[in-house]
Motif scaffolding. Structure first.
Motif, PDB file in Angstrom:
ATOM      1  N   LEU A  13     -50.747   9.437 -40.305  1.00 42.40           N
ATOM      2  CA  LEU A  13     -50.903   8.437 -39.044  1.00 42.40           C
ATOM      3  C   LEU A  13     -50.092   9.094 -37.953  1.00 42.40           C
ATOM      4  O   LEU A  13     -49.068   9.710 -38.193  1.00 42.40           O
ATOM      5  CB  LEU A  13     -50.852   7.201 -39.435  1.00 42.40           C
ATOM      6  CG  LEU A  13     -51.757   6.492 -40.412  1.00 42.40           C
ATOM      7  CD1 LEU A  13     -51.325   5.121 -40.656  1.00 42.40           C
ATOM      8  CD2 LEU A  13     -53.148   6.814 -40.114  1.00 42.40           C
ATOM      9  N   ASP A  14     -50.336   8.853 -36.768  1.00 41.44           N
ATOM     10  CA  ASP A  14     -49.448   9.270 -35.527  1.00 41.44           C
ATOM     11  C   ASP A  14     -48.426   8.281 -35.528  1.00 41.44           C
ATOM     12  O   ASP A  14     -48.382   7.020 -36.238  1.00 41.44           O
ATOM     13  CB  ASP A  14     -50.291   9.129 -34.112  1.00 41.44           C
ATOM     14  CG  ASP A  14     -50.886   7.929 -33.955  1.00 41.44           C
ATOM     15  OD1 ASP A  14     -49.962   7.009 -34.091  1.00 41.44           O
ATOM     16  OD2 ASP A  14     -52.030   7.743 -33.598  1.00 41.44           O
ATOM     17  N   SER A  15     -47.296   8.854 -34.976  1.00 48.85           N
ATOM     18  CA  SER A  15     -46.092   7.796 -35.195  1.00 48.85           C
ATOM     19  C   SER A  15     -46.236   6.799 -34.240  1.00 48.85           C
ATOM     20  O   SER A  15     -45.230   5.729 -34.408  1.00 48.85           O
ATOM     21  CB  SER A  15     -44.785   8.684 -34.630  1.00 48.85           C
ATOM     22  OG  SER A  15     -45.143   9.173 -33.418  1.00 48.85           O
ATOM     23  N   GLU A  16     -47.168   6.548 -33.361  1.00 49.99           N
ATOM     24  CA  GLU A  16     -47.408   5.236 -32.656  1.00 49.99           C
ATOM     25  C   GLU A  16     -47.571   4.144 -33.778  1.00 49.99           C
ATOM     26  O   GLU A  16     -46.957   3.058 -33.822  1.00 49.99           O
ATOM     27  CB  GLU A  16     -48.098   5.304 -31.556  1.00 49.99           C
ATOM     28  CG  GLU A  16     -48.268   4.183 -30.434  1.00 49.99           C
ATOM     29  CD  GLU A  16     -49.087   4.296 -29.326  1.00 49.99           C
ATOM     30  OE1 GLU A  16     -49.629   3.425 -28.966  1.00 49.99           O
ATOM     31  OE2 GLU A  16     -49.381   5.706 -29.163  1.00 49.99           O
ATOM     32  N   THR A  17     -48.417   4.620 -34.547  1.00 50.68           N
ATOM     33  CA  THR A  17     -48.806   3.381 -35.589  1.00 50.68           C
ATOM     34  C   THR A  17     -47.794   3.273 -36.519  1.00 50.68           C
ATOM     35  O   THR A  17     -47.402   1.962 -37.191  1.00 50.68           O
ATOM     36  CB  THR A  17     -50.198   3.807 -36.238  1.00 50.68           C
ATOM     37  OG1 THR A  17     -50.942   4.357 -35.481  1.00 50.68           O
ATOM     38  CG2 THR A  17     -50.731   2.513 -37.188  1.00 50.68           C
ATOM     39  N   THR A  18     -47.284   4.478 -37.163  1.00 51.19           N
ATOM     40  CA  THR A  18     -46.257   4.346 -38.324  1.00 51.19           C
ATOM     41  C   THR A  18     -44.871   3.820 -37.911  1.00 51.19           C
ATOM     42  O   THR A  18     -44.427   2.828 -38.936  1.00 51.19           O
ATOM     43  CB  THR A  18     -45.894   5.758 -38.892  1.00 51.19           C
ATOM     44  OG1 THR A  18     -45.711   6.663 -37.767  1.00 51.19           O
ATOM     45  CG2 THR A  18     -47.343   6.246 -39.682  1.00 51.19           C
ATOM     46  N   SER A  19     -44.683   3.958 -36.692  1.00 52.10           N
ATOM     47  CA  SER A  19     -43.204   3.204 -36.265  1.00 52.10           C
ATOM     48  C   SER A  19     -43.309   1.871 -36.409  1.00 52.10           C
ATOM     49  O   SER A  19     -42.206   1.016 -36.816  1.00 52.10           O
ATOM     50  CB  SER A  19     -42.936   3.591 -34.980  1.00 52.10           C
ATOM     51  OG  SER A  19     -43.562   3.128 -33.941  1.00 52.10           O
ATOM     52  N   PHE A  68     -50.826  -3.022 -37.905  1.00 51.45           N
ATOM     53  CA  PHE A  68     -49.754  -2.372 -38.600  1.00 51.45           C
ATOM     54  C   PHE A  68     -48.999  -3.065 -39.841  1.00 51.45           C
ATOM     55  O   PHE A  68     -48.638  -2.494 -40.710  1.00 51.45           O
ATOM     56  CB  PHE A  68     -48.557  -1.913 -37.543  1.00 51.45           C
ATOM     57  CG  PHE A  68     -48.253  -2.928 -36.643  1.00 51.45           C
ATOM     58  CD1 PHE A  68     -47.149  -3.695 -37.061  1.00 51.45           C
ATOM     59  CD2 PHE A  68     -48.694  -3.183 -35.227  1.00 51.45           C
ATOM     60  CE1 PHE A  68     -46.526  -4.638 -36.277  1.00 51.45           C
ATOM     61  CE2 PHE A  68     -48.221  -4.043 -34.475  1.00 51.45           C
ATOM     62  CZ  PHE A  68     -47.173  -4.708 -35.084  1.00 51.45           C
ATOM     63  N   ALA A  69     -49.088  -4.511 -39.478  1.00 53.03           N
ATOM     64  CA  ALA A  69     -48.707  -5.171 -40.445  1.00 53.03           C
ATOM     65  C   ALA A  69     -49.233  -4.966 -41.799  1.00 53.03           C
ATOM     66  O   ALA A  69     -48.704  -4.906 -42.931  1.00 53.03           O
ATOM     67  CB  ALA A  69     -48.405  -6.875 -40.267  1.00 53.03           C
ATOM     68  N   ASP A  70     -50.533  -4.759 -41.875  1.00 48.48           N
ATOM     69  CA  ASP A  70     -51.394  -4.899 -42.887  1.00 48.48           C
ATOM     70  C   ASP A  70     -51.151  -3.435 -43.627  1.00 48.48           C
ATOM     71  O   ASP A  70     -51.010  -3.232 -44.826  1.00 48.48           O
ATOM     72  CB  ASP A  70     -52.725  -4.901 -42.709  1.00 48.48           C
ATOM     73  CG  ASP A  70     -53.173  -6.409 -42.212  1.00 48.48           C
ATOM     74  OD1 ASP A  70     -52.488  -7.232 -42.957  1.00 48.48           O
ATOM     75  OD2 ASP A  70     -53.834  -6.557 -41.204  1.00 48.48           O
ATOM     76  N   ILE A  71     -50.952  -2.437 -42.654  1.00 49.99           N
ATOM     77  CA  ILE A  71     -50.591  -1.104 -43.317  1.00 49.99           C
ATOM     78  C   ILE A  71     -49.313  -1.097 -44.133  1.00 49.99           C
ATOM     79  O   ILE A  71     -49.231  -0.437 -45.024  1.00 49.99           O
ATOM     80  CB  ILE A  71     -50.547   0.008 -41.938  1.00 49.99           C
ATOM     81  CG1 ILE A  71     -51.903  -0.065 -41.408  1.00 49.99           C
ATOM     82  CG2 ILE A  71     -50.209   1.139 -42.551  1.00 49.99           C
ATOM     83  CD1 ILE A  71     -51.956   1.072 -40.102  1.00 49.99           C
TER      84      ILE A  71
END
Lengths: 433, 433
Positions: free
Chosen positions: B40-46, B18-21
Motif C-alpha cells: 500500500l502507499d505510505s499515506e494509507t499505511t502510516s 485504515f483502522a480496519d486495515i
C-alpha cells in the motif's frame, strides 16, 4: 457578596464559563445556590445545571417549580434534558413536560426517554443538521441555516432520503464549491459510520475511538436518522465506565465519591464487606474441620493468611486482565486456550513463589516435610486461583453479565475459601495423616 | 490471497478504513504484514501503523529500512510521528530523521521529542491553523487555505501576534461575514482556553472534559502558540490512564494485555505476588509469637483469614475512593477531616459487621468471651484498615507519587499484617492472658 447585591453577583458571574459557575454553585449551600440559579437567565443556568454534582442538582431541582424546571430544560440540548428528567420522580417529570412551551422540543425529549440510558439511543441528542438528497444546493443552504440555530456545534451534515433514511454525509467544502442548482444527490459522500439506537454505549465508544470520530449519527430499526452522539458525551461516558469498573474491582457497588455522605458510602461498601465476612466464616468453618491437626502441625495454621492472600491476589490479577480484554474486545482464541495459557503462567509464577516459600519455611521451621507440604500446596492453590480468576469473568460475559463484577471481593472471597480448602487437603495428604 | 496476487489484495484493502486495515495486519504473521505494508502507499499505511498493537508495530518497523520508516513518518501528523520515534532505539531514530525529506516536518517532530510523553507538550501536534492579528481578512483566508492542507481537521483558527503569542481564536462565521479589508484584530474572540507545554496530561484531560472542548491550543513558557491537542488523543489518553489505574489496583505493574507473552505477563505480575508472599510470611511470623495460645484458644487462629480479608477489603475500598477523588480533583477539606470521616464510616460498618460476627461465633462456638474478643478485634481492625487506606494515598499524593500505587496488593498486604497483629494483641488483652 451573596447577601443581596444581585447586580454585582450577576456581573461577576456573567463573565464566567458555565462550568466554573457550576463549580461555585457546588460549593455553596442550598439557599445561596438557588439564589444564583434564579438570578441568572436560564440560558446560562441550564448549562451550569448539567455540570453540577448530581446530589446538589437534585436538591436544587427540588426547590424549583415545574415551570421553572421546564424553562431550564427548554434551553438544554435534548439529551441533557432527557437525562435530567430521568433523575426526577415520575409525577414531577410529567408536570415539567406539560409546562414546556416548545412542543417539538418536548416531543424530542420524551422520545429520548424511551431508550435505555446505556444505549446509543440514551446517549444521543436530537439536535443535528440534516438535508434531503433531493434538495438542491441552494435549498439546502437556507434549510441548514435554520437548523443550525438549534445546534451548538455542527460536526457533520447528514443526508437523508424522503423516508428519512440515512444516506451519507455532506462536506461543507463540496457544498460551497458546487453550482447552486446541483442536487445534493450528486455531491454527498455515501460512506458514513453510524450506529443503531440499540447499540450499547461501550460499542459506540469503541467505534468512535477506533475511527477517531467527533460525532456519529444514530439510526433507528428502520435505518431512519434519529439523532447523533458527540464525542464530549462519549468522553464522559468512558470516564464514568472506567470509574465504575475501578470501584467494582475495589468492592464499591454504587457510583459514590469521596464527598458523599457516610450513609451513601456505607450502602455502597457494606454489602461487599458482608460478603467478605461470610467468606471468612466459611474459611473458619473449613479450618475447623482440620482442628485435629492443631497439636502436631500448628505451623500449618500460621500460613493460612498467606495462602488466602496469594489465592486472592492471583485471582484478581487474572480476572483483571480478562475483564480488560473483554472491554477492549481484543481477546483472541477459545476459552480453553485462555485457561491453558493461565495454567502455564500460574505454573511459572507458582514454581518461583513455592521455591521461595520452601526455602524460608525450611530455614525458619527446620522440618522438611511440612515445608514441602506448605509450598506444594501454595503451588497448587496459585494454579487453581488463576483458573478461577480466568474462568469466572469469561463465564459471566458469556451469560451476558458484566464481568467486572467478578473482580475484587467476589474473586478474593471465593479464592480464599477454595485456597484454604485445597491447602489443608493437600498438606494432610503430603504429611501423610 | 496473500500468496502473490498483489493487485487483488490492494483492491480489497483500498476500500477499507485504515483502522480496519490495522486490525487485519495485527492478526497476520510478520511476513504477510510487511508484504501488505510495502504494497500500500505510505499515506494509507502510516495511518494504519498508528492503530497497530505496539508489539506488532515494533516488529514491523524492525524490518523496514530507515528510509522506509522516514517515508511513513512524513505522512503522519507530527504528534504520531514523534510517538513512533520515541519507541525506536536512539541510533535508528537518528537515521530515520536524517532520511526525512521535508525539513520543516522533521524539525517539528524533533521539537516534540523534547517533551515528557505525559505532558501537554508530549500530547500536542504541530499541525494547526493560525493567523496573525495584523493581517486582513483577505490575506488571512488565502494563508489559511495553504495551512489547512496539512491539517486533517480544522477545529479552530488561532490568532497570534508578531511574537507568535496566542491572542485568541477566530470564528469561521465572523471571518466570512466581515469585510475583506477588516484587520483580524477587530474580529477575533480574545477569550480562549489554553494549556502550557508543561501541563500534565491529566490536567489537560480535566480541562477539556470540563469545558467540552474538541481541541485546545498549547503555548510555551513565553506564551507563544506551539501546538494543539485534539480530543481524540485525549480520549486515548483517558482510556490508557484508566487501564493503568485498574491494573495497578489489581496488582499488575506494567501495561500488559491478555494476548501478551507469558514472560511479559509474569514480569508484570510476579513482583506483586512476591510482595504478597513476604506479607504472608510476616503474618505467619506474627502469629508464631502467639503460639502459646494454640492449645486453649485454637479458635482464634481459625479467624485469622477472616480478619486479614476484612482488613484488606476495607483498606482497598477507602483507598480507591481517595484515589478517584484525587484523580478528579474534587477532594474537599483537610486530611484530618478526611480521616475523621473515614473513622466514622468505619465505625458504622465495623459495628454492623462485628455484631454479625459476634452472633455467629457465639452460636457456633458457645464461648461468650472469645466471641467478644474476636468481634471487638474485628471492629478495631476495620477502623485501622480504613485509616491506613485513606492516609497512604493522600500521603503519597503529597509526596508527588502516583497514589494509584497504594491501592491493590500494597494496601492489602500491609493491612493483612497490621490486622493480624491488632487482632491477636486485642484478643489476648480481652481474654485476659
Amino acid at each position: 457578596i451573596d447577601q443581596g447585591d444581585s447586580a454585582r453577583v450577576k456581573a461577576i458571574l456573567e463573565d464566567l464559563h458555565f462550568a466554573d459557575i457550576a463549580e461555585i454553585i457546588d460549593d455553596l449551600n442550598l439557599e445561596r445556590a438557588i439564589f444564583i440559579i434564579k438570578l441568572l437567565d436560564s440560558e446560562t443556568t441550564s448549562e451550569a445545571l448539567m455540570e453540577l454534582d448530581e446530589d446538589q442538582r437534585d436538591r436544587i431541582l427540588n426547590e424549583l417549580s415545574p415551570k421553572e424546571i421546564a424553562d431550564e430544560l427548554e434551553e438544554m440540548d435534548t439529551d441533557d434534558a432527557a437525562d435530567i428528567l430521568n433523575e426526577l420522580p415520575d409525577i414531577l417529570a410529567q408536570e415539567v413536560i406539560s409546562n414546556m412551551g416548545d412542543e417539538q422540543h418536548a416531543e424530542d425529549i420524551v422520545d429520548l426517554l424511551r431508550y435505555d440510558e446505556n444505549s446509543a439511543g440514551g446517549l444521543m441528542a436530537k439536535e443535528l443538521v440534516k438535508v434531503n438528497e433531493n434538495w438542491t444546493v441552494t435549498g439546502c443552504v437556507s434549510e441548514m441555516r435554520a437548523q443550525a440555530e438549534n445546534v451548538t456545534r455542527v460536526h457533520s451534515i447528514y443526508v437523508v432520503d424522503n423516508q428519512q433514511k440515512l444516506k451519507g454525509r455532506l462536506s461543507l467544502k463540496d457544498l460551497l464549491t458546487s453550482a447552486e442548482t446541483t442536487p445534493i444527490k450528486d455531491v454527498y459522500i455515501p460512506k458514513v459510520d453510524y450506529v443503531n439506537v440499540n447499540t450499547s454505549g461501550e460499542e459506540v465508544a469503541r467505534v468512535m475511538r477506533k475511527y477517531d470520530l467527533e460525532a456519529i449519527p444514530v439510526v433507528d430499526e428502520l435505518d431512519r436518522l434519529v439523532g447523533r452522539i458527540t464525542i464530549d458525551d462519549i468522553v464522559d461516558f468512558i470516564t464514568e465506565e472506567a470509574e465504575k469498573d475501578y470501584q467494582l474491582a475495589s468492592g464499591i457497588s454504587q457510583d459514590v465519591e469521596a464527598n458523599d455522605s457516610i450513609l451513601d458510602l456505607t450502602r455502597a461498601r457494606l454489602p461487599w464487606l458482608v460478603l467478605g465476612l461470610v467468606g471468612g466464616i466459611g474459611a473458619a468453618a473449613i479450618m475447623g474441620q482440620f482442628e485435629s491437626l492443631f497439636e502436631e502441625y500448628a505451623v500449618l495454621f500460621l500460613f493460612t493468611p498467606l495462602i488466602a492472600a496469594m489465592a486472592g491476589n492471583v485471582g484478581v490479577q487474572s480476572s483483571a486482565i480478562i475483564v480488560q480484554g473483554i472491554a477492549n474486545d481484543d481477546l483472541r482464541g477459545s476459552i480453553s486456550s485462555r485457561l491453558l495459557k493461565e495454567v502455564l503462567l500460574a505454573m511459572l509464577n507458582g514454581v518461583i513463589l513455592a521455591l521461595l516459600l520452601l526455602v524460608y519455611t525450611y530455614f525458619a521451621q527446620g522440618e522438611i516435610l511440612t515445608s514441602i507440604a506448605i509450598s506444594t500446596s501454595l503451588f497448587c492453590v496459585i494454579i487453581v486461583a488463576g483458573l478461577i480468576g480466568t474462568f469466572v469473568p469469561l463465564f459471566l460475559h458469556k451469560r451476558g453479565i458484566d464481568p467486572a463484577l467478578a473482580t475484587g471481593p467476589f474473586i478474593t472471597t471465593s479464592n480464599d475459601i477454595f485456597g484454604i480448602l485445597i491447602y489443608f487437603l493437600l498438606a494432610k495428604a503430603i504429611i501423610g495423616i
